[in-house]
Design a protein around this motif. Structure first.
Motif, PDB file in Angstrom:
ATOM      1  N   ALA A  96      42.905  47.589  43.226  1.00 44.65           N
ATOM      2  CA  ALA A  96      42.443  48.394  42.035  1.00 44.65           C
ATOM      3  C   ALA A  96      41.710  49.639  42.593  1.00 44.65           C
ATOM      4  CB  ALA A  96      41.154  47.429  41.512  1.00 44.65           C
ATOM      5  N   GLU A  97      41.223  49.864  43.840  1.00 45.19           N
ATOM      6  CA  GLU A  97      40.718  51.099  44.145  1.00 45.19           C
ATOM      7  C   GLU A  97      41.918  51.982  44.674  1.00 45.19           C
ATOM      8  OE1 GLU A  97      36.804  49.793  46.594  1.00 45.19           O
ATOM      9  OE2 GLU A  97      38.733  49.786  47.525  1.00 45.19           O
ATOM     10  N   CYS A  98      42.963  51.477  44.975  1.00 47.69           N
ATOM     11  CA  CYS A  98      44.163  52.125  45.018  1.00 47.69           C
ATOM     12  C   CYS A  98      44.798  52.809  43.717  1.00 47.69           C
ATOM     13  CB  CYS A  98      45.326  51.598  45.915  1.00 47.69           C
ATOM     14  SG  CYS A  98      45.033  50.915  47.532  1.00 47.69           S
ATOM     15  N   LEU A  99      44.804  52.163  42.693  1.00 51.71           N
ATOM     16  CA  LEU A  99      45.291  52.284  41.515  1.00 51.71           C
ATOM     17  C   LEU A  99      44.364  53.236  40.810  1.00 51.71           C
ATOM     18  CD1 LEU A  99      47.038  49.096  40.716  1.00 51.71           C
ATOM     19  CD2 LEU A  99      47.865  51.375  41.516  1.00 51.71           C
ATOM     20  N   GLY A 100      43.027  53.402  41.169  1.00 51.41           N
ATOM     21  CA  GLY A 100      42.120  53.910  40.469  1.00 51.41           C
ATOM     22  C   GLY A 100      41.440  53.386  39.423  1.00 51.41           C
ATOM     23  N   LEU A 101      41.588  51.947  39.463  1.00 51.46           N
ATOM     24  CA  LEU A 101      40.913  51.226  38.155  1.00 51.46           C
ATOM     25  C   LEU A 101      39.989  50.285  38.761  1.00 51.46           C
ATOM     26  CD1 LEU A 101      44.851  50.120  37.025  1.00 51.46           C
ATOM     27  CD2 LEU A 101      43.248  51.781  35.950  1.00 51.46           C
ATOM     28  N   ALA A 102      39.375  50.604  39.667  1.00 53.35           N
ATOM     29  CA  ALA A 102      38.153  49.786  40.251  1.00 53.35           C
ATOM     30  C   ALA A 102      36.857  49.680  39.360  1.00 53.35           C
ATOM     31  CB  ALA A 102      37.604  50.314  41.619  1.00 53.35           C
ATOM     32  N   ASP A 103      36.751  50.585  38.187  1.00 52.94           N
ATOM     33  CA  ASP A 103      35.769  50.294  37.429  1.00 52.94           C
ATOM     34  C   ASP A 103      36.290  49.461  36.334  1.00 52.94           C
ATOM     35  OD1 ASP A 103      37.720  52.206  36.354  1.00 52.94           O
ATOM     36  OD2 ASP A 103      36.275  53.102  35.111  1.00 52.94           O
ATOM     37  N   GLN A 104      37.354  48.983  36.145  1.00 50.97           N
ATOM     38  CA  GLN A 104      37.989  48.103  35.057  1.00 50.97           C
ATOM     39  C   GLN A 104      38.516  46.757  35.557  1.00 50.97           C
ATOM     40  OE1 GLN A 104      41.068  50.149  32.800  1.00 50.97           O
ATOM     41  NE2 GLN A 104      40.292  52.024  33.669  1.00 50.97           N
ATOM     42  N   ILE A 105      39.191  46.599  36.855  1.00 54.95           N
ATOM     43  CA  ILE A 105      39.353  45.408  37.380  1.00 54.95           C
ATOM     44  C   ILE A 105      39.157  45.202  38.889  1.00 54.95           C
ATOM     45  CG2 ILE A 105      41.228  45.397  35.762  1.00 54.95           C
ATOM     46  CD1 ILE A 105      43.194  46.387  37.864  1.00 54.95           C
ATOM     47  N   VAL A 108      35.221  40.061  39.749  1.00 51.30           N
ATOM     48  CA  VAL A 108      34.887  39.350  38.378  1.00 51.30           C
ATOM     49  C   VAL A 108      33.384  39.903  38.339  1.00 51.30           C
ATOM     50  CG1 VAL A 108      34.340  37.312  37.486  1.00 51.30           C
ATOM     51  CG2 VAL A 108      36.184  37.527  39.165  1.00 51.30           C
ATOM     52  N   GLU A 109      33.149  40.637  37.018  1.00 53.29           N
ATOM     53  CA  GLU A 109      31.880  41.110  36.659  1.00 53.29           C
ATOM     54  C   GLU A 109      31.935  41.421  35.220  1.00 53.29           C
ATOM     55  OE1 GLU A 109      30.623  44.808  38.653  1.00 53.29           O
ATOM     56  OE2 GLU A 109      32.212  44.617  39.628  1.00 53.29           O
ATOM     57  N   GLU A 110      30.449  41.312  34.641  1.00 55.64           N
ATOM     58  CA  GLU A 110      30.586  41.798  33.121  1.00 55.64           C
ATOM     59  C   GLU A 110      31.196  43.231  32.723  1.00 55.64           C
ATOM     60  OE1 GLU A 110      27.466  42.031  29.415  1.00 55.64           O
ATOM     61  OE2 GLU A 110      26.879  40.857  31.796  1.00 55.64           O
ATOM     62  N   GLY A 111      31.964  43.299  31.888  1.00 57.21           N
ATOM     63  CA  GLY A 111      32.508  44.447  31.593  1.00 57.21           C
ATOM     64  C   GLY A 111      33.820  44.773  32.123  1.00 57.21           C
ATOM     65  N   LYS A 112      34.357  43.988  32.930  1.00 56.75           N
ATOM     66  CA  LYS A 112      35.683  44.096  33.497  1.00 56.75           C
ATOM     67  C   LYS A 112      36.680  43.345  33.026  1.00 56.75           C
ATOM     68  CE  LYS A 112      34.759  46.317  37.805  1.00 56.75           C
ATOM     69  NZ  LYS A 112      34.867  46.338  39.373  1.00 56.75           N
ATOM     70  N   ARG A 113      37.943  43.608  33.034  1.00 57.25           N
ATOM     71  CA  ARG A 113      39.015  42.701  32.790  1.00 57.25           C
ATOM     72  C   ARG A 113      39.225  41.731  33.840  1.00 57.25           C
ATOM     73  NH1 ARG A 113      42.609  47.665  31.015  1.00 57.25           N
ATOM     74  NH2 ARG A 113      43.636  46.648  32.891  1.00 57.25           N
ATOM     75  N   ALA A 114      39.489  40.476  33.587  1.00 53.08           N
ATOM     76  CA  ALA A 114      39.628  39.761  34.643  1.00 53.08           C
ATOM     77  C   ALA A 114      40.815  38.694  34.103  1.00 53.08           C
ATOM     78  CB  ALA A 114      38.495  38.546  34.962  1.00 53.08           C
ATOM     79  N   ASP A 115      41.764  38.668  35.093  1.00 54.65           N
ATOM     80  CA  ASP A 115      43.006  37.781  35.163  1.00 54.65           C
ATOM     81  C   ASP A 115      42.494  36.989  36.335  1.00 54.65           C
ATOM     82  OD1 ASP A 115      43.885  39.141  33.017  1.00 54.65           O
ATOM     83  OD2 ASP A 115      45.640  40.081  34.289  1.00 54.65           O
ATOM     84  N   LEU A 116      42.559  35.610  36.282  1.00 60.72           N
ATOM     85  CA  LEU A 116      42.217  34.605  37.446  1.00 60.72           C
ATOM     86  C   LEU A 116      43.112  33.427  37.348  1.00 60.72           C
ATOM     87  CD1 LEU A 116      38.396  34.470  36.712  1.00 60.72           C
ATOM     88  CD2 LEU A 116      39.608  35.897  38.356  1.00 60.72           C
ATOM     89  N   VAL A 117      43.455  33.040  38.612  1.00 64.52           N
ATOM     90  CA  VAL A 117      44.084  31.901  38.894  1.00 64.52           C
ATOM     91  C   VAL A 117      43.338  30.912  39.592  1.00 64.52           C
ATOM     92  CG1 VAL A 117      46.252  30.850  39.801  1.00 64.52           C
ATOM     93  CG2 VAL A 117      46.379  32.946  38.811  1.00 64.52           C
ATOM     94  N   VAL A 118      43.077  29.653  38.965  1.00 64.55           N
ATOM     95  CA  VAL A 118      42.457  28.349  39.771  1.00 64.55           C
ATOM     96  C   VAL A 118      43.469  27.696  40.482  1.00 64.55           C
ATOM     97  CG1 VAL A 118      40.386  26.812  39.629  1.00 64.55           C
ATOM     98  CG2 VAL A 118      40.461  28.721  38.304  1.00 64.55           C
TER      99      VAL A 118
END
Length: 166
Positions: A96-105, A108-118
């Motif tokens: 996410a940092e490499c893509l400049g998206l660390a504030d969005q993805i 796992v925290e409130e306000g971020k988009r999350a795609d998760l696999v369990v």
């Protein structure tokens, strides 16, 4: 964004880190090519680093395992040891940092988009890779399904539960 960066010298690593460049670390293909990025020096430089795979198994969990083994086998200088935490960080927030998206993805925290696999740790793995020709122009690609997936969440909503689409 750069891939692999296995031939960078000290000056090039410094320039890359200072420029804010990110890299995708693809350890298994590096081992197959018998050349390996200076992961210890790259991490110490502060370069943004994600994790990827572009070869062999198509199983990211397996790739992460091999990355941990290979980094700790190949790189022994200065007491460097890659930890499981370091590796998971590269595979999540690092990308996410490499893509400049660390504030969005990336975490796992409130306000971020999350795609998760369990995963079920007892059965996690990949099916045998197969060749399919479903890209434009009949172009072929390799694909492999996943084993041991318990749930999949996309954007915080459950989309798969025990192999059943929800």
């Amino acid at each position: 964004m750069a891939e692999q960066t296995r031939w960078l010298d000290d000056e090039e690593i410094r320039i890359a880190a200072e420029s804010g460049m990110g890299m995708s670390w693809t350890p298994t293909i590096m081992m197959a090519c018998q050349s390996y990025a200076r992961i210890d020096d790259l991490m110490a430089s502060g370069i943004k680093m994600g994790f990827g795979t572009d070869c062999f198994s198509m199983d990211v969990v397996e790739e992460l395992r091999y990355a941990l083994y290979s980094a700790n086998y190949v790189i022994k200088a200065n007491g460097f040891r890659l930890t499981a935490f370091d590796l998971i960080r590269r595979a999540t927030i690092g990308g996410a940092e490499c893509l400049g998206l660390a504030d969005q993805i990336g975490t796992v925290e409130e306000g971020k988009r999350a795609d998760l696999v369990v995963f079920d740790p007892e059965t996690v793995g990949a099916e045998t890779a197969r060749l399919v020709e479903d890209l434009p122009g009949g172009t072929a690609r390799l694909t492999a399904g996943s084993e041991g997936v318990v749930r999949v969440y996309v954007g915080g909503a459950a989309t798969v539960a025990r192999k059943v689409t929800t």
